[in-house]
Design a protein around this motif. Structure first.
Motif, PDB file in Angstrom:
ATOM      1  N   GLY A  33       0.803  -1.217   0.000  1.00  0.00           N
ATOM      2  CA  GLY A  33       0.000   0.000   0.000  1.00  0.00           C
ATOM      3  C   GLY A  33       0.832   1.261   0.000  1.00  0.00           C
ATOM      4  O   GLY A  33       0.286   2.366   0.076  1.00  0.00           O
ATOM      5  N   GLY A  34       2.157   1.119  -0.092  1.00  0.00           N
ATOM      6  CA  GLY A  34       3.052   2.274  -0.070  1.00  0.00           C
ATOM      7  C   GLY A  34       3.231   2.894   1.297  1.00  0.00           C
ATOM      8  O   GLY A  34       3.937   3.893   1.437  1.00  0.00           O
ATOM      9  N   THR A  35       2.626   2.292   2.321  1.00  0.00           N
ATOM     10  CA  THR A  35       2.608   2.921   3.644  1.00  0.00           C
ATOM     11  C   THR A  35       3.907   2.680   4.395  1.00  0.00           C
ATOM     12  O   THR A  35       4.387   1.546   4.486  1.00  0.00           O
ATOM     13  CB  THR A  35       1.437   2.367   4.476  1.00  0.00           C
ATOM     14  OG1 THR A  35       0.215   2.616   3.780  1.00  0.00           O
ATOM     15  CG2 THR A  35       1.376   3.039   5.841  1.00  0.00           C
ATOM     16  N   ILE A  36       4.447   3.762   4.964  1.00  0.00           N
ATOM     17  CA  ILE A  36       5.648   3.655   5.779  1.00  0.00           C
ATOM     18  C   ILE A  36       5.537   4.657   6.927  1.00  0.00           C
ATOM     19  O   ILE A  36       5.223   5.833   6.725  1.00  0.00           O
ATOM     20  CB  ILE A  36       6.928   3.890   4.940  1.00  0.00           C
ATOM     21  CG1 ILE A  36       8.175   3.695   5.794  1.00  0.00           C
ATOM     22  CG2 ILE A  36       6.917   5.246   4.235  1.00  0.00           C
ATOM     23  CD1 ILE A  36       9.457   3.607   4.972  1.00  0.00           C
ATOM     24  N   SER A  37       5.767   4.180   8.131  1.00  0.00           N
ATOM     25  CA  SER A  37       5.677   5.053   9.299  1.00  0.00           C
ATOM     26  C   SER A  37       6.891   5.974   9.368  1.00  0.00           C
ATOM     27  O   SER A  37       7.905   5.741   8.696  1.00  0.00           O
ATOM     28  CB  SER A  37       5.594   4.222  10.582  1.00  0.00           C
ATOM     29  OG  SER A  37       6.846   3.595  10.846  1.00  0.00           O
ATOM     30  N   ALA A  38       6.788   7.003  10.191  1.00  0.00           N
ATOM     31  CA  ALA A  38       7.906   7.930  10.349  1.00  0.00           C
ATOM     32  C   ALA A  38       9.139   7.202  10.863  1.00  0.00           C
ATOM     33  O   ALA A  38      10.267   7.433  10.382  1.00  0.00           O
ATOM     34  CB  ALA A  38       7.513   9.060  11.298  1.00  0.00           C
ATOM     35  N   LEU A 113      -6.844  -1.816   3.824  1.00  0.00           N
ATOM     36  CA  LEU A 113      -6.976  -3.071   3.096  1.00  0.00           C
ATOM     37  C   LEU A 113      -5.618  -3.659   2.721  1.00  0.00           C
ATOM     38  O   LEU A 113      -5.431  -4.889   2.776  1.00  0.00           O
ATOM     39  CB  LEU A 113      -7.825  -2.871   1.841  1.00  0.00           C
ATOM     40  CG  LEU A 113      -9.308  -2.552   2.067  1.00  0.00           C
ATOM     41  CD1 LEU A 113     -10.021  -2.375   0.731  1.00  0.00           C
ATOM     42  CD2 LEU A 113      -9.984  -3.645   2.886  1.00  0.00           C
ATOM     43  N   ALA A 114      -4.665  -2.829   2.343  1.00  0.00           N
ATOM     44  CA  ALA A 114      -3.342  -3.343   1.979  1.00  0.00           C
ATOM     45  C   ALA A 114      -2.669  -3.994   3.179  1.00  0.00           C
ATOM     46  O   ALA A 114      -2.049  -5.060   3.055  1.00  0.00           O
ATOM     47  CB  ALA A 114      -2.474  -2.214   1.423  1.00  0.00           C
ATOM     48  N   ALA A 137      -3.778  -5.117  -5.965  1.00  0.00           N
ATOM     49  CA  ALA A 137      -4.122  -3.697  -5.905  1.00  0.00           C
ATOM     50  C   ALA A 137      -5.523  -3.498  -5.332  1.00  0.00           C
ATOM     51  O   ALA A 137      -6.410  -4.344  -5.509  1.00  0.00           O
ATOM     52  CB  ALA A 137      -4.039  -3.057  -7.293  1.00  0.00           C
ATOM     53  N   PHE A 138      -5.689  -2.358  -4.659  1.00  0.00           N
ATOM     54  CA  PHE A 138      -6.986  -1.893  -4.174  1.00  0.00           C
ATOM     55  C   PHE A 138      -7.202  -0.494  -4.730  1.00  0.00           C
ATOM     56  O   PHE A 138      -6.463   0.438  -4.394  1.00  0.00           O
ATOM     57  CB  PHE A 138      -7.025  -1.855  -2.644  1.00  0.00           C
ATOM     58  CG  PHE A 138      -6.905  -3.204  -1.992  1.00  0.00           C
ATOM     59  CD1 PHE A 138      -8.007  -4.042  -1.903  1.00  0.00           C
ATOM     60  CD2 PHE A 138      -5.688  -3.635  -1.474  1.00  0.00           C
ATOM     61  CE1 PHE A 138      -7.900  -5.295  -1.300  1.00  0.00           C
ATOM     62  CE2 PHE A 138      -5.573  -4.876  -0.875  1.00  0.00           C
ATOM     63  CZ  PHE A 138      -6.673  -5.714  -0.780  1.00  0.00           C
ATOM     64  N   ASP A 139      -8.204  -0.359  -5.582  1.00  0.00           N
ATOM     65  CA  ASP A 139      -8.510   0.918  -6.227  1.00  0.00           C
ATOM     66  C   ASP A 139      -9.795   1.472  -5.622  1.00  0.00           C
ATOM     67  O   ASP A 139     -10.806   0.768  -5.548  1.00  0.00           O
ATOM     68  CB  ASP A 139      -8.672   0.707  -7.736  1.00  0.00           C
ATOM     69  CG  ASP A 139      -8.785   1.996  -8.510  1.00  0.00           C
ATOM     70  OD1 ASP A 139      -9.762   2.743  -8.276  1.00  0.00           O
ATOM     71  OD2 ASP A 139      -7.922   2.270  -9.347  1.00  0.00           O
ATOM     72  N   GLU A 148      -2.443   0.110 -13.261  1.00  0.00           N
ATOM     73  CA  GLU A 148      -1.019  -0.110 -13.054  1.00  0.00           C
ATOM     74  C   GLU A 148      -0.575  -1.554 -13.273  1.00  0.00           C
ATOM     75  O   GLU A 148       0.501  -1.952 -12.848  1.00  0.00           O
ATOM     76  CB  GLU A 148      -0.626   0.339 -11.643  1.00  0.00           C
ATOM     77  CG  GLU A 148      -0.696   1.842 -11.433  1.00  0.00           C
ATOM     78  CD  GLU A 148       0.279   2.602 -12.323  1.00  0.00           C
ATOM     79  OE1 GLU A 148       1.423   2.136 -12.487  1.00  0.00           O
ATOM     80  OE2 GLU A 148      -0.113   3.653 -12.851  1.00  0.00           O
ATOM     81  N   GLY A 149      -1.412  -2.336 -13.944  1.00  0.00           N
ATOM     82  CA  GLY A 149      -0.995  -3.671 -14.343  1.00  0.00           C
ATOM     83  C   GLY A 149      -1.068  -4.726 -13.262  1.00  0.00           C
ATOM     84  O   GLY A 149      -0.319  -5.715 -13.311  1.00  0.00           O
ATOM     85  N   ALA A 150      -1.943  -4.560 -12.282  1.00  0.00           N
ATOM     86  CA  ALA A 150      -2.054  -5.556 -11.209  1.00  0.00           C
ATOM     87  C   ALA A 150      -2.597  -6.877 -11.758  1.00  0.00           C
ATOM     88  O   ALA A 150      -3.448  -6.898 -12.649  1.00  0.00           O
ATOM     89  CB  ALA A 150      -2.962  -5.044 -10.102  1.00  0.00           C
ATOM     90  N   ASP A 151      -2.123  -7.969 -11.203  1.00  0.00           N
ATOM     91  CA  ASP A 151      -2.640  -9.283 -11.575  1.00  0.00           C
ATOM     92  C   ASP A 151      -4.049  -9.476 -11.046  1.00  0.00           C
ATOM     93  O   ASP A 151      -4.913 -10.029 -11.735  1.00  0.00           O
ATOM     94  CB  ASP A 151      -1.710 -10.366 -11.030  1.00  0.00           C
ATOM     95  CG  ASP A 151      -0.363 -10.341 -11.704  1.00  0.00           C
ATOM     96  OD1 ASP A 151      -0.234 -10.945 -12.779  1.00  0.00           O
ATOM     97  OD2 ASP A 151       0.554  -9.680 -11.180  1.00  0.00           O
TER      98      ASP A 151
END
Length: 357
Positions: A33-38, A113-114, A137-139, A148-151
């Motif tokens: 999900g691209g998420t990263i904490s500080a 969700l990710a 992916a979750f859109d 973005e080409g998700a399976d």
């Protein structure tokens, strides 16, 4: 038509299986999900300085790469930061999610969700066998990551409802938000069972794995100050998707960050003067490029030195025909050749490059 199945081994890089680049081993750190904490962003900045070239290189799957990893200790640092929850699954934690979801626009809030998918993915031993390029992916309904080409992708059609996409095609199968995570995992398990030598859903011959093609939506690359309910978010766009360790620490002062598939970063909750405090990244940049020389032995040119920036230009500079890192959105295709570049198929000498873009 399905693409031919792969005959060579899956060499998609990770932390334990790095890629040998010209500038040293390359490690890819997955961020579902691209998420990263500080705290994790600071840990990555520290790891880049201690083990690699000192920079964080954002990828087109919302992950981060560290280059020139010639000194030991990376895996331990990442594990301590919670960035390696399952060493056996670390290369298959490829999950996209609409980065502006819950902040602005969209039909549903896909936040969370990710992370839920990642937890279930890592708890399912059979899914460690997924190819390293398989993508979830979750859109949230805006169509940004669905293109973005998700399976396998869950795309919202309403706040609690959605549709299942396979390789970008709508299967017609309706899935509630509550069932989205378990459905995507079930599809991945079935893919593992029947895939043979295929790495991606698009490589399967079975028509049951096809859907009706969905028209592409040009993704909005979040850039600049973004108004949201009760405050502001920010879209930070570093040049070539590359952050110095110092810049990464500067981003971390604003809390959790979201790495997007467009090599940018969304900060969900910021003050209005965020860019004055950061000093970089407030403007969308249409030009992207692979690493080029000297980082890649296959590159024919130092494409980042040759890259052309001008307002309105969306171009991707590639050092060879592999076109690593190219965006999925429409763009001018610029590929290095001996003595010049081929621009959308037309060769131009290096000294005429700027005049042709």
């Amino acid at each position: 038509m399905p693409t031919p199945a792969r005959v060579r081994a899956d060499a998609c890089p990770g932390v334990f299986a790095t890629h040998d680049a010209a500038d040293g081993p390359l490690a890819r750190v997955r961020l579902p999900g691209g998420t990263i904490s500080a705290a994790q962003l600071r840990a990555l900045a520290d790891a880049a300085e201690a083990c690699g070239d000192g920079d964080l290189h954002l990828t087109s799957r919302g992950n981060v790469q560290l280059r020139g990893v010639t000194r030991p200790g990376l895996a331990g640092r990442l594990a301590d930061a919670g960035l390696l929850p399952s060493p056996s699954h670390e290369r298959v934690r490829n999950v996209l999610a609409s980065p502006l979801s819950g902040l602005r626009g969209g039909l549903a809030d896909v936040r969370g969700l990710a992370a839920a998918l990642d937890d279930l993915l890592c708890a399912t031993p059979e899914l460690a066998a997924l190819p390293g390029r398989f993508l979830f992916a979750f859109d949230d309904g805006r169509g940004d990551v669905a293109g973005e080409g998700a399976d396998v992708c869950w795309r919202a059609t309403g706040p609690g409802s959605g549709t299942l996409l396979l390789a970008g095609g709508d299967t017609g199968r309706r899935v509630t938000r509550a069932d989205a995570v378990s459905t995507l995992v079930a599809v991945a398990l079935e893919f593992c069972r029947i895939r043979g030598t295929a790495w991606r859903v698009a490589e399967l011959d079975d028509p049951a794995w096809r859907g009706t093609p969905v028209p592409r939506t040009e993704a909005e690359v979040p850039a600049g100050l973004i108004e949201r309910d009760g405050g502001f978010a920010a879209g930070v766009v570093p040049r070539f998707g590359q952050l110095s360790a110092g810049q990464a620490r500067a981003l971390a002062q604003f809390g959790t960050a979201l790495v997007t598939p467009w090599k940018s970063v969304v900060l969900p909750d910021v003050p209005a003067d965020v860019f004055d405090r950061l000093g970089f990244g407030g403007t969308a940049l249409g030009t992207t490029a692979c690493i080029g020389r000297p980082g890649c032995a296959k590159s024919r040119a130092d494409v980042r030195a040759d890259a052309v920036f001008r307002p309105g230009l969306r171009a991707h500079f590639s050092g060879c025909e592999r076109r690593c890192g190219r965006p999925s959105q429409s763009h001018v295709d610029v590929v290095a050749e001996d003595g010049g570049y081929r621009i959308d198929g037309r060769w131009v000498p290096i000294d005429e490059l700027k005049g042709c873009l």
